[in-house]
Design a protein around this motif. Structure first.
Motif, PDB file in Angstrom:
ATOM      1  N   SER A   7       0.829  -1.206   0.000  1.00 15.35           N
ATOM      2  CA  SER A   7       0.000   0.000   0.000  1.00 15.35           C
ATOM      3  C   SER A   7       0.862   1.254   0.000  1.00 15.35           C
ATOM      4  CB  SER A   7      -0.939   0.008   1.213  1.00 15.35           C
ATOM      5  OG  SER A   7      -0.220   0.180   2.425  1.00 15.35           O
ATOM      6  N   GLU A   8       2.067   1.162   0.564  1.00 11.21           N
ATOM      7  CA  GLU A   8       3.005   2.277   0.555  1.00 11.21           C
ATOM      8  C   GLU A   8       3.658   2.449  -0.810  1.00 11.21           C
ATOM      9  OE1 GLU A   8       4.312   4.563   3.221  1.00 11.21           O
ATOM     10  OE2 GLU A   8       2.209   4.064   3.536  1.00 11.21           O
ATOM     11  N   LEU A   9       3.831   1.350  -1.524  1.00 15.89           N
ATOM     12  CA  LEU A   9       4.563   1.369  -2.787  1.00 15.89           C
ATOM     13  C   LEU A   9       3.796   0.530  -3.812  1.00 15.89           C
ATOM     14  CD1 LEU A   9       7.202   2.624  -3.804  1.00 15.89           C
ATOM     15  CD2 LEU A   9       8.369   0.507  -3.196  1.00 15.89           C
ATOM     16  N   PRO A  10       2.740   1.092  -4.397  1.00 17.80           N
ATOM     17  CA  PRO A  10       1.932   0.326  -5.358  1.00 17.80           C
ATOM     18  C   PRO A  10       2.783  -0.232  -6.494  1.00 17.80           C
ATOM     19  CG  PRO A  10       0.847   2.394  -4.794  1.00 17.80           C
ATOM     20  CD  PRO A  10       2.216   2.454  -4.174  1.00 17.80           C
ATOM     21  N   GLY A  11       2.415  -1.422  -6.935  1.00 18.79           N
ATOM     22  CA  GLY A  11       3.159  -2.086  -7.997  1.00 18.79           C
ATOM     23  C   GLY A  11       4.322  -2.915  -7.491  1.00 18.79           C
ATOM     24  N   LEU A  12       4.523  -2.936  -6.176  1.00 17.78           N
ATOM     25  CA  LEU A  12       5.643  -3.679  -5.592  1.00 17.78           C
ATOM     26  C   LEU A  12       5.416  -5.185  -5.714  1.00 17.78           C
ATOM     27  CD1 LEU A  12       8.239  -3.705  -3.810  1.00 17.78           C
ATOM     28  CD2 LEU A  12       6.721  -3.635  -1.814  1.00 17.78           C
ATOM     29  N   ASP A  13       6.416  -5.887  -6.210  1.00 13.59           N
ATOM     30  CA  ASP A  13       6.414  -7.352  -6.252  1.00 13.59           C
ATOM     31  C   ASP A  13       7.046  -7.831  -4.953  1.00 13.59           C
ATOM     32  OD1 ASP A  13       6.603 -10.042  -6.748  1.00 13.59           O
ATOM     33  OD2 ASP A  13       8.099  -9.873  -8.343  1.00 13.59           O
ATOM     34  N   ALA A  14       6.217  -8.263  -4.010  1.00 15.40           N
ATOM     35  CA  ALA A  14       6.709  -8.630  -2.675  1.00 15.40           C
ATOM     36  C   ALA A  14       6.398 -10.090  -2.380  1.00 15.40           C
ATOM     37  CB  ALA A  14       6.067  -7.732  -1.621  1.00 15.40           C
ATOM     38  N   ARG A  15       7.383 -10.787  -1.819  1.00 13.28           N
ATOM     39  CA  ARG A  15       7.241 -12.222  -1.548  1.00 13.28           C
ATOM     40  C   ARG A  15       7.831 -12.548  -0.177  1.00 13.28           C
ATOM     41  NH1 ARG A  15       8.314 -14.769  -7.563  1.00 13.28           N
ATOM     42  NH2 ARG A  15       7.953 -12.829  -8.723  1.00 13.28           N
ATOM     43  N   ILE A  16       7.560 -13.771   0.270  1.00 10.97           N
ATOM     44  CA  ILE A  16       8.014 -14.218   1.587  1.00 10.97           C
ATOM     45  C   ILE A  16       8.921 -15.430   1.421  1.00 10.97           C
ATOM     46  CG2 ILE A  16       7.299 -15.093   3.847  1.00 10.97           C
ATOM     47  CD1 ILE A  16       4.554 -13.768   3.319  1.00 10.97           C
ATOM     48  N   GLY A  17      10.075 -15.397   2.077  1.00 12.65           N
ATOM     49  CA  GLY A  17      10.968 -16.545   2.137  1.00 12.65           C
ATOM     50  C   GLY A  17      11.308 -16.833   3.590  1.00 12.65           C
ATOM     51  N   TYR A  18      11.224 -18.090   3.979  1.00 11.59           N
ATOM     52  CA  TYR A  18      11.436 -18.477   5.376  1.00 11.59           C
ATOM     53  C   TYR A  18      12.868 -18.977   5.566  1.00 11.59           C
ATOM     54  CZ  TYR A  18       6.360 -18.196   5.587  1.00 11.59           C
ATOM     55  OH  TYR A  18       5.052 -17.747   5.526  1.00 11.59           O
ATOM     56  N   VAL A  19      13.528 -18.430   6.569  1.00 14.86           N
ATOM     57  CA  VAL A  19      14.908 -18.829   6.854  1.00 14.86           C
ATOM     58  C   VAL A  19      14.969 -20.318   7.185  1.00 14.86           C
ATOM     59  CG1 VAL A  19      16.916 -18.424   8.331  1.00 14.86           C
ATOM     60  CG2 VAL A  19      15.454 -16.507   7.673  1.00 14.86           C
ATOM     61  N   ASP A  20      13.951 -20.829   7.870  1.00 13.29           N
ATOM     62  CA  ASP A  20      13.890 -22.255   8.220  1.00 13.29           C
ATOM     63  C   ASP A  20      12.803 -22.982   7.438  1.00 13.29           C
ATOM     64  OD1 ASP A  20      15.969 -22.403  10.208  1.00 13.29           O
ATOM     65  OD2 ASP A  20      14.674 -21.242  11.524  1.00 13.29           O
ATOM     66  N   GLY A  21      12.417 -22.449   6.291  1.00 12.78           N
ATOM     67  CA  GLY A  21      11.389 -23.090   5.474  1.00 12.78           C
ATOM     68  C   GLY A  21      11.949 -24.238   4.669  1.00 12.78           C
ATOM     69  N   GLU A  22      11.103 -25.215   4.393  1.00 11.41           N
ATOM     70  CA  GLU A  22      11.551 -26.357   3.593  1.00 11.41           C
ATOM     71  C   GLU A  22      10.366 -27.072   2.947  1.00 11.41           C
ATOM     72  OE1 GLU A  22      11.865 -29.410   7.393  1.00 11.41           O
ATOM     73  OE2 GLU A  22      13.698 -28.740   6.434  1.00 11.41           O
ATOM     74  N   SER A  23       9.289 -26.346   2.707  1.00 13.19           N
ATOM     75  CA  SER A  23       8.107 -26.961   2.111  1.00 13.19           C
ATOM     76  C   SER A  23       7.455 -25.980   1.148  1.00 13.19           C
ATOM     77  CB  SER A  23       7.101 -27.362   3.195  1.00 13.19           C
ATOM     78  OG  SER A  23       6.571 -26.205   3.830  1.00 13.19           O
ATOM     79  N   GLU A  24       6.491 -26.498   0.379  1.00 14.65           N
ATOM     80  CA  GLU A  24       5.753 -25.632  -0.544  1.00 14.65           C
ATOM     81  C   GLU A  24       4.932 -24.611   0.218  1.00 14.65           C
ATOM     82  OE1 GLU A  24       2.518 -26.089  -4.209  1.00 14.65           O
ATOM     83  OE2 GLU A  24       3.614 -27.836  -3.451  1.00 14.65           O
ATOM     84  N   GLU A  25       4.416 -25.012   1.380  1.00 12.32           N
ATOM     85  CA  GLU A  25       3.611 -24.101   2.191  1.00 12.32           C
ATOM     86  C   GLU A  25       4.470 -23.000   2.797  1.00 12.32           C
ATOM     87  OE1 GLU A  25       0.334 -24.286   5.855  1.00 12.32           O
ATOM     88  OE2 GLU A  25       1.629 -26.014   5.444  1.00 12.32           O
TER      89      GLU A  25
END
Length: 314
Positions: free
Chosen positions: A64-82
């Motif tokens: 909402s602060e920066l419209p058009g932003l491509d933002a994603r989440i990566g987990y430091v301890d993630g290891e699954s599709e979820e």
């Protein structure tokens, strides 16, 4: 259909307002540049539905602060599709960008407009979801960025920053441990007269939290000392130090976002020290704005209305 003088049904046409001239005109909204690198939020701690919800809400505020932003989440301890691992998210971002660049180059060549390839810049900007320095976590995040081969760049952590002091103040007031508004001349019966600002990440994190603590002390007009949750007995020792200087009604205030804190550690330390405790910052509104600002600064984007300028507390 509408005519230049109005729609066919006779209703008035809402015409755009002309831009107000002069130095008091409203600033134009800032949007993410075309082909800007993705913002990848590096989320520490054990992945969970609660952690994902916090990260998604933070990125919603950033968008909402920066419209058009491509933002994603990566987990430091993630290891699954979820809960995808940070390195996997970065590799996916790089693959998508490379495919888009190749398609654009092929289209240009087919049109006879082939030009020498230019450096497209980083594929992603990685922003750690950390309020303060944590050398062990940052080392893991940096390694994931390098190992991904994505050509991504890493920002610093989000604090110390005045917005973090504001956020801790809000969390204390929500717990009934501080006045909600320092400008109003009333007291809260349960307000703490001494604050322990809790952090994790070793001595460097405690020193950084101490800077936020000075800002918080100015807001609350009570003594504030920083201490490490990950140092055994540090919270209890700091509580005794505050009591020795005259404070009796103490509170532990986390200078932490939430996912980086091992479950139960905060409550156990507060109980050992005999203190009330406030909640971590969580998806605090200003935190999402700080994430957007950190990203914008990294890519050299001059953002209007930066965090701390005319923002409300929530």
């Amino acid at each position: 259909m509408s005519s230049p003088t109005g729609p066919d049904n006779g209703l008035p046409v809402r015409m755009p307002r002309p831009r107000q001239p002069g130095r008091h005109r409203r600033p134009e909204p800032v949007v993410a540049p075309e082909n800007a690198p993705a913002l990848v939020l590096a989320v520490p701690g054990t992945p969970s539905a609660a952690t994902r919800g916090l990260a998604e809400e933070t990125l919603s505020i950033a968008r909402s602060e920066l419209p058009g932003l491509d933002a994603r989440i990566g987990y430091v301890d993630g290891e699954s599709e979820e809960f995808p691992a940070l390195g996997a998210v970065l590799a996916g971002v790089a693959a998508q960008r490379n495919a888009a660049l190749e398609a654009a180059a092929a289209a240009a060549a087919a049109a006879g407009n082939a030009q020498p390839q230019q450096d497209p810049g980083p594929s992603a900007i990685v922003v750690p979801l950390l309020a303060g320095p944590d050398s062990a976590l940052m080392r893991r995040i940096r390694q994931a960025v390098v190992s991904s081969g994505a050509g991504a760049e890493l920002t610093d952590v989000l604090g110390p920053h005045p917005l973090l002091a504001e956020g801790v103040h809000v969390k204390l007031s929500e717990a009934g441990l501080a006045r909600a508004d320092r400008a109003r001349l009333f007291t809260v019966a349960t307000a703490a007269d001494g604050i322990i600002l809790a952090t994790v990440g070793g001595e460097e994190a405690v020193q950084a939290a101490g800077i936020t603590g000075m800002l918080l002390a100015a807001r609350l007009a009570v003594p504030v000392l920083a201490a490490g949750l990950d140092e055994e007995g540090a919270i209890a020792r700091t509580a005794e130090q505050l009591r020795g200087s005259g404070s009796q009604q103490l509170a532990v205030a986390p200078c932490l976002i939430g996912p980086e804190v091992p479950e139960g550690l905060l409550e156990a330390a507060a109980q050992e020290a005999g203190c009330a405790v406030a909640e971590p910052l969580g998806a605090y509104t200003a935190l999402g704005k700080l994430v957007a600002s950190t990203y914008a600064t990294k890519i050299g984007l001059g953002q209007q209305g930066r965090p701390g300028q005319g923002m409300s507390a929530r």
